[in-house]
Scaffold this motif. Structure first.
Motif, PDB file in Angstrom:
ATOM      1  N   VAL A  23       7.933  -2.613   2.585  1.00 19.70           N
ATOM      2  CA  VAL A  23       7.024  -2.319   2.166  1.00 19.70           C
ATOM      3  C   VAL A  23       5.886  -1.468   3.262  1.00 19.70           C
ATOM      4  CG1 VAL A  23       4.856  -3.807   3.043  1.00 19.70           C
ATOM      5  CG2 VAL A  23       4.663  -2.743   0.449  1.00 19.70           C
ATOM      6  N   GLY A  24       5.188  -0.669   1.787  1.00 14.97           N
ATOM      7  CA  GLY A  24       4.163   0.612   2.534  1.00 14.97           C
ATOM      8  C   GLY A  24       3.468   1.138   1.785  1.00 14.97           C
ATOM      9  N   THR A  25       2.388   1.926   2.182  1.00 13.62           N
ATOM     10  CA  THR A  25       1.326   2.114   1.826  1.00 13.62           C
ATOM     11  C   THR A  25       1.055   3.624   1.568  1.00 13.62           C
ATOM     12  OG1 THR A  25      -0.178   0.626   1.934  1.00 13.62           O
ATOM     13  CG2 THR A  25      -1.526   2.613   1.475  1.00 13.62           C
ATOM     14  N   ILE A  26       1.263   4.423   0.095  1.00 13.48           N
ATOM     15  CA  ILE A  26       1.271   6.174   0.152  1.00 13.48           C
ATOM     16  C   ILE A  26       0.349   6.610   1.108  1.00 13.48           C
ATOM     17  CG2 ILE A  26       0.903   7.807  -1.020  1.00 13.48           C
ATOM     18  CD1 ILE A  26       2.833   5.834  -3.365  1.00 13.48           C
ATOM     19  N   VAL A  27      -0.616   7.511   1.738  1.00  5.78           N
ATOM     20  CA  VAL A  27      -1.265   8.009   2.093  1.00  5.78           C
ATOM     21  C   VAL A  27      -1.285   9.323   1.619  1.00  5.78           C
ATOM     22  CG1 VAL A  27      -0.867   6.668   4.329  1.00  5.78           C
ATOM     23  CG2 VAL A  27       0.297   8.387   4.143  1.00  5.78           C
ATOM     24  N   GLU A  28      -0.488   9.966   1.069  1.00  2.29           N
ATOM     25  CA  GLU A  28      -0.570  11.336   0.741  1.00  2.29           C
ATOM     26  C   GLU A  28       0.195  11.679  -0.122  1.00  2.29           C
ATOM     27  OE1 GLU A  28      -0.008  15.513   2.031  1.00  2.29           O
ATOM     28  OE2 GLU A  28      -0.666  14.220   3.872  1.00  2.29           O
ATOM     29  N   ILE A  44       4.489   7.977   3.435  1.00  3.02           N
ATOM     30  CA  ILE A  44       4.060   6.400   3.475  1.00  3.02           C
ATOM     31  C   ILE A  44       4.432   6.026   4.229  1.00  3.02           C
ATOM     32  CG2 ILE A  44       5.183   4.818   2.029  1.00  3.02           C
ATOM     33  CD1 ILE A  44       6.600   6.221   0.643  1.00  3.02           C
ATOM     34  N   ASP A  45       3.207   4.920   4.959  1.00  6.24           N
ATOM     35  CA  ASP A  45       2.927   4.686   6.092  1.00  6.24           C
ATOM     36  C   ASP A  45       3.365   3.169   6.613  1.00  6.24           C
ATOM     37  OD1 ASP A  45       2.342   3.246   8.476  1.00  6.24           O
ATOM     38  OD2 ASP A  45      -0.126   3.944   7.986  1.00  6.24           O
ATOM     39  N   PHE A  46       4.982   2.611   6.854  1.00  6.93           N
ATOM     40  CA  PHE A  46       5.023   1.773   6.705  1.00  6.93           C
ATOM     41  C   PHE A  46       4.826   1.263   8.426  1.00  6.93           C
ATOM     42  CE2 PHE A  46       7.393   4.116   4.057  1.00  6.93           C
ATOM     43  CZ  PHE A  46       8.514   3.277   3.094  1.00  6.93           C
ATOM     44  N   GLY A  47       3.327   0.991   9.078  1.00  9.10           N
ATOM     45  CA  GLY A  47       2.953   0.179  10.064  1.00  9.10           C
ATOM     46  C   GLY A  47       3.740   0.921  11.780  1.00  9.10           C
ATOM     47  N   GLY A 110      -0.027  -8.058  -4.109  1.00 10.04           N
ATOM     48  CA  GLY A 110      -1.062  -9.186  -3.718  1.00 10.04           C
ATOM     49  C   GLY A 110      -0.820  -7.744  -1.890  1.00 10.04           C
ATOM     50  N   PRO A 111      -1.493  -8.195  -0.616  1.00  5.88           N
ATOM     51  CA  PRO A 111      -2.138  -6.591  -0.613  1.00  5.88           C
ATOM     52  C   PRO A 111      -0.517  -7.294   0.906  1.00  5.88           C
ATOM     53  CG  PRO A 111      -3.901  -7.673  -0.603  1.00  5.88           C
ATOM     54  CD  PRO A 111      -2.778  -7.730  -1.328  1.00  5.88           C
ATOM     55  N   VAL A 112      -0.356  -6.354   1.474  1.00  7.21           N
ATOM     56  CA  VAL A 112       0.780  -7.616   2.279  1.00  7.21           C
ATOM     57  C   VAL A 112       1.203  -5.960   3.869  1.00  7.21           C
ATOM     58  CG1 VAL A 112       3.566  -7.079   2.700  1.00  7.21           C
ATOM     59  CG2 VAL A 112       2.603  -8.564   0.649  1.00  7.21           C
ATOM     60  N   PRO A 113       1.210  -6.408   4.894  1.00  6.52           N
ATOM     61  CA  PRO A 113       1.370  -5.526   6.399  1.00  6.52           C
ATOM     62  C   PRO A 113       2.665  -4.690   5.337  1.00  6.52           C
ATOM     63  CG  PRO A 113       1.022  -7.623   6.597  1.00  6.52           C
ATOM     64  CD  PRO A 113       1.274  -7.856   5.379  1.00  6.52           C
ATOM     65  N   ASN A 114       1.598  -3.432   6.218  1.00  4.86           N
ATOM     66  CA  ASN A 114       2.388  -2.255   6.038  1.00  4.86           C
ATOM     67  C   ASN A 114       3.951  -2.430   7.216  1.00  4.86           C
ATOM     68  OD1 ASN A 114       1.215  -0.479   4.028  1.00  4.86           O
ATOM     69  ND2 ASN A 114       0.373   0.656   5.683  1.00  4.86           N
ATOM     70  N   GLY A 115       5.087  -1.914   6.346  1.00  2.68           N
ATOM     71  CA  GLY A 115       6.395  -2.193   8.198  1.00  2.68           C
ATOM     72  C   GLY A 115       7.094  -3.623   6.775  1.00  2.68           C
ATOM     73  N   ARG A 116       6.459  -4.654   6.133  1.00  4.19           N
ATOM     74  CA  ARG A 116       7.075  -5.967   6.391  1.00  4.19           C
ATOM     75  C   ARG A 116       8.415  -5.650   5.703  1.00  4.19           C
ATOM     76  NH1 ARG A 116       3.520 -10.506   7.354  1.00  4.19           N
ATOM     77  NH2 ARG A 116       3.128  -9.663   9.039  1.00  4.19           N
ATOM     78  N   LYS A 117       9.941  -6.383   5.992  1.00  2.00           N
ATOM     79  CA  LYS A 117      10.946  -6.537   5.391  1.00  2.00           C
ATOM     80  C   LYS A 117      10.539  -6.966   4.029  1.00  2.00           C
ATOM     81  CE  LYS A 117      16.008  -6.042   6.123  1.00  2.00           C
ATOM     82  NZ  LYS A 117      16.789  -6.364   6.905  1.00  2.00           N
ATOM     83  N   MET A 118      11.271  -7.019   3.197  1.00  3.29           N
ATOM     84  CA  MET A 118      11.635  -7.759   1.501  1.00  3.29           C
ATOM     85  C   MET A 118      13.060  -8.848   2.229  1.00  3.29           C
ATOM     86  SD  MET A 118      12.970  -6.151  -2.091  1.00  3.29           S
ATOM     87  CE  MET A 118      14.625  -7.468  -2.534  1.00  3.29           C
ATOM     88  N   MET A 119      12.311  -9.409   1.764  1.00  3.37           N
ATOM     89  CA  MET A 119      13.269 -10.787   2.445  1.00  3.37           C
ATOM     90  C   MET A 119      13.791 -11.967   0.924  1.00  3.37           C
ATOM     91  SD  MET A 119      12.329 -10.926   5.160  1.00  3.37           S
ATOM     92  CE  MET A 119      13.545 -12.691   5.883  1.00  3.37           C
TER      93      MET A 119
END
Length: 119
Positions: A23-28, A44-47, A110-119
């Motif tokens: 998961v990442g957040t689009i920053v631009e 995209i920011d992946f932490g 819901g919000p998830v910390p950037n870079g978390r891996k899908m499990m």
């Protein structure tokens, strides 16, 4: 690139586990005028572990650059980079076709910390 299949067409858990979906957040987000089909260039920011990666996505039907910034998305981060015109796409942003073939982004509810891996 296709996953190895067994005789029934199914992949194993090990096959799936090699696909690194984060998961990442689009920053631009900006229009990608050089693309053959309408698309956006994304950062995209992946932490801290992965950092900010570039992607291009044909998602112009349902989204504008302004509605994309701040949105969390899912992406495959362990494919080799791919050159798409002048853009080096470093991750594959995931989505699904709607009933008309336009892409709807895969995301978290819901919000998830950037870079978390899908499990």
């Amino acid at each position: 690139m296709s996953a190895p299949e067994n005789s029934s067409g199914q992949i194993t858990y090990g096959d799936f586990d090699r696909v690194d979906i984060r998961v990442g957040t689009i920053v631009e987000a900006e229009v990608f005028p050089e693309a053959r089909k309408p698309a956006y260039k994304l950062r995209i920011d992946f932490g801290p572990e992965i950092g900010i990666k570039r992607s291009s996505a044909q998602i112009t039907v349902h989204y504008t650059p302004e509605t994309l910034v701040g949105r969390q998305v899912l992406a495959v981060v362990n494919f080799p980079p791919r050159q798409i015109g002048p853009v080096r796409s470093e991750v594959l942003t995931l989505g699904f076709e709607d009933e008309n073939g336009a892409i709807v982004l895969a995301s978290v509810t819901g919000p998830v910390p950037n870079g978390r891996k899908m499990m």
